[in-house]
Design an enzyme around this catalytic site. Structure first.
Site, mmCIF file in Angstrom:
data_model
loop_
_atom_site.group_PDB
_atom_site.id
_atom_site.type_symbol
_atom_site.label_atom_id
_atom_site.label_comp_id
_atom_site.label_asym_id
_atom_site.label_seq_id
_atom_site.Cartn_x
_atom_site.Cartn_y
_atom_site.Cartn_z
ATOM 1 C CG HIS A 13 -10.696 -0.050 9.019
ATOM 2 N ND1 HIS A 13 -10.562 0.620 7.824
ATOM 3 C CD2 HIS A 13 -10.120 -1.265 8.815
ATOM 4 C CE1 HIS A 13 -9.940 -0.150 6.951
ATOM 5 N NE2 HIS A 13 -9.648 -1.308 7.534
ATOM 6 C CG HIS A 15 -9.520 -6.426 7.965
ATOM 7 N ND1 HIS A 15 -9.859 -6.465 6.633
ATOM 8 C CD2 HIS A 15 -8.909 -5.228 8.167
ATOM 9 C CE1 HIS A 15 -9.453 -5.334 6.054
ATOM 10 N NE2 HIS A 15 -8.883 -4.564 6.965
ATOM 11 C CE LYS A 96 -11.296 0.160 2.615
ATOM 12 N NZ LYS A 96 -10.662 -0.693 3.588
ATOM 13 C CG HIS A 133 -6.493 0.585 1.023
ATOM 14 N ND1 HIS A 133 -6.149 -0.243 2.060
ATOM 15 C CD2 HIS A 133 -5.333 0.946 0.427
ATOM 16 C CE1 HIS A 133 -4.824 -0.397 2.079
ATOM 17 N NE2 HIS A 133 -4.308 0.315 1.093
ATOM 18 C CG HIS A 171 -5.917 2.155 6.839
ATOM 19 N ND1 HIS A 171 -5.601 2.726 5.632
ATOM 20 C CD2 HIS A 171 -6.559 1.001 6.543
ATOM 21 C CE1 HIS A 171 -6.025 1.943 4.655
ATOM 22 N NE2 HIS A 171 -6.620 0.898 5.184
ATOM 23 C CG ASP A 244 -6.453 -1.910 8.878
ATOM 24 O OD1 ASP A 244 -7.282 -2.728 8.437
ATOM 25 O OD2 ASP A 244 -5.436 -1.564 8.245
#
Ligand code: DOR
Ligand code: ZN
Length: 341
Positions: A13, A15, A96, A133, A171, A244
């Protein structure tokens, strides 16, 4: 133990952003990890396979030549996503689900999951995992309760409706989240970040307001942090590494309305190593970091290794990018482990 060699890990995971930020952060991840599941919440988001393929190329363009790094792409689910987007290209590894308004660049996220049932059906058929999420966005639900309420209201019904769908509760931050995953079928797993393993919500207010400790889901009470450490170090294959890591420029964090996200990628493996050592579970780090995620996604485990050495070093106060500054997690503080090489 002063040195630890493990199979090279993957980040399930992550970004990476785009443009200058992308170029600045990719080397940190590529030094440590062989692969990463790359989040699609760009602005505008990555909603089609074609966009995912183009984004993957932009990532590969900035991987330093001496490193091998394989970005595993994801699609951003919207109320309008067509089932035809599923199963077109092997570079797309997951989809996602951001509830609309839950976090950074989620305004085009899902407003009503029942509108996506056709897509979920196709994902179930093609065995494409749904990454979640897991937070409700209702203003009347306390920010610290949003994960638990999401699980009850949305995740339980969706997993019951699509029992063959692979789902990752991204997360996970609460004991309720951990219990949900443990009690579910083998198709339900969770990623755990280094920051939620290391910090509880007091870290948001130590000596003053700490914008660099603000992320979503927000840090939770100590009892929840302990539940996460227990899950991560237990040897249960349903829990695996997902940083994350979410870079935002310094001025966007240190602001009257600061962005959510911590840049942990600078020393991610070292941070997890600290957690496992503190828990007396260094022998379980490798499976959490390098085996369980690959197994869940049906991908081969990596064959090369990394070595961590016990060595004290200070994290830089700030990283200077071309047009901005980035404050890494644990800025100006000490680390106890260092990646060799
Ligand atoms: O803290 C976070 N930052 N949580 C998210 O869900 C998104 C991420 C980001 O993209 O900045
Ligand atoms: Zn994220």
């Amino acid at each position: 133990m002063n040195s630890l060699t493990i199979t090279r890990p993957d980040d399930w995971h992550l970004h990476l952003r785009d443009g200058d930020m992308l170029a600045a952060v990719v080397p940190d991840t590529a030094r440590q990890f062989a692969r990463a599941i790359v989040m699609p919440n760009l602005d505008p988001p990555v909603t089609t396979t074609e966009q995912a393929i183009a984004y993957r190329r932009r990532i590969l363009d900035v991987v330093p030549g001496e490193l091998n790094f394989d970005p595993l792409m994801t699609l951003y689910l919207t109320d309008q996503t067509s089932p035809d987007e599923i199963g077109i290209d092997p570079c797309v590894h997951a989809v996602k689900w951001y509830p609309a308004g839950a976090t950074t660049n989620s305004s085009r996220g899902v407003s009503d999951i029942s509108r996506c049932y056709g897509v979920l059906e196709k994902m179930q058929q093609h065995d494409v995992p749904l990454l979640v999420h897991g937070e409700v966005t209702d203003a009347d639900v306390d920010v610290f309760d949003r994960e638990q309420v999401f699980i009850e209201r949305y995740l339980v019904p969706v997993t019951e409706r699509f029992p063959g769908l692979r789902v990752v509760l991204e997360h996970v931050t609460t004991s309720q989240g951990v219990e949900f995953v443990k009690a579910s079928s083998d198709r339900i797993a969770a990623t755990i970040t280094a920051h939620h393993l290391l910090l509880n919500r007091n870290a948001l207010f130590t000596g003053g307001l700490r914008p660099h400790h603000y992320c979503l889901p927000v840090l939770k009470r100590e009892e929840h942090r302990r539940a996460l450490v227990e899950a991560a170090t237990s040897g249960n294959p349903k829990f695996f590494l997902g940083t994350d890591s979410a870079p935002h420029a310094k001025n966007a964090k240190e602001s009257g309305c600061g962005c959510a996200g911590m840049y942990t990628a600078l020393a991610a493996v070292e941070l997890y190593t600290e957690v496992f050592e503190e828990a007396g579970a260094l022998d379980r780090l490798e499976a959490f970091a390098s085996f369980y995620g690959a197994d869940f996604y049906g991908l081969p485990r990596n064959s090369d290794t990394i070595t961590l050495q016990r060595e004290a070093w200070r994290v830089p106060e700030v990283l200077s990018l071309d047009h901005a500054e980035l404050v890494p997690f644990r800025a100006a503080e000490m680390m106890q482990w260092k990646l060799a090489g």
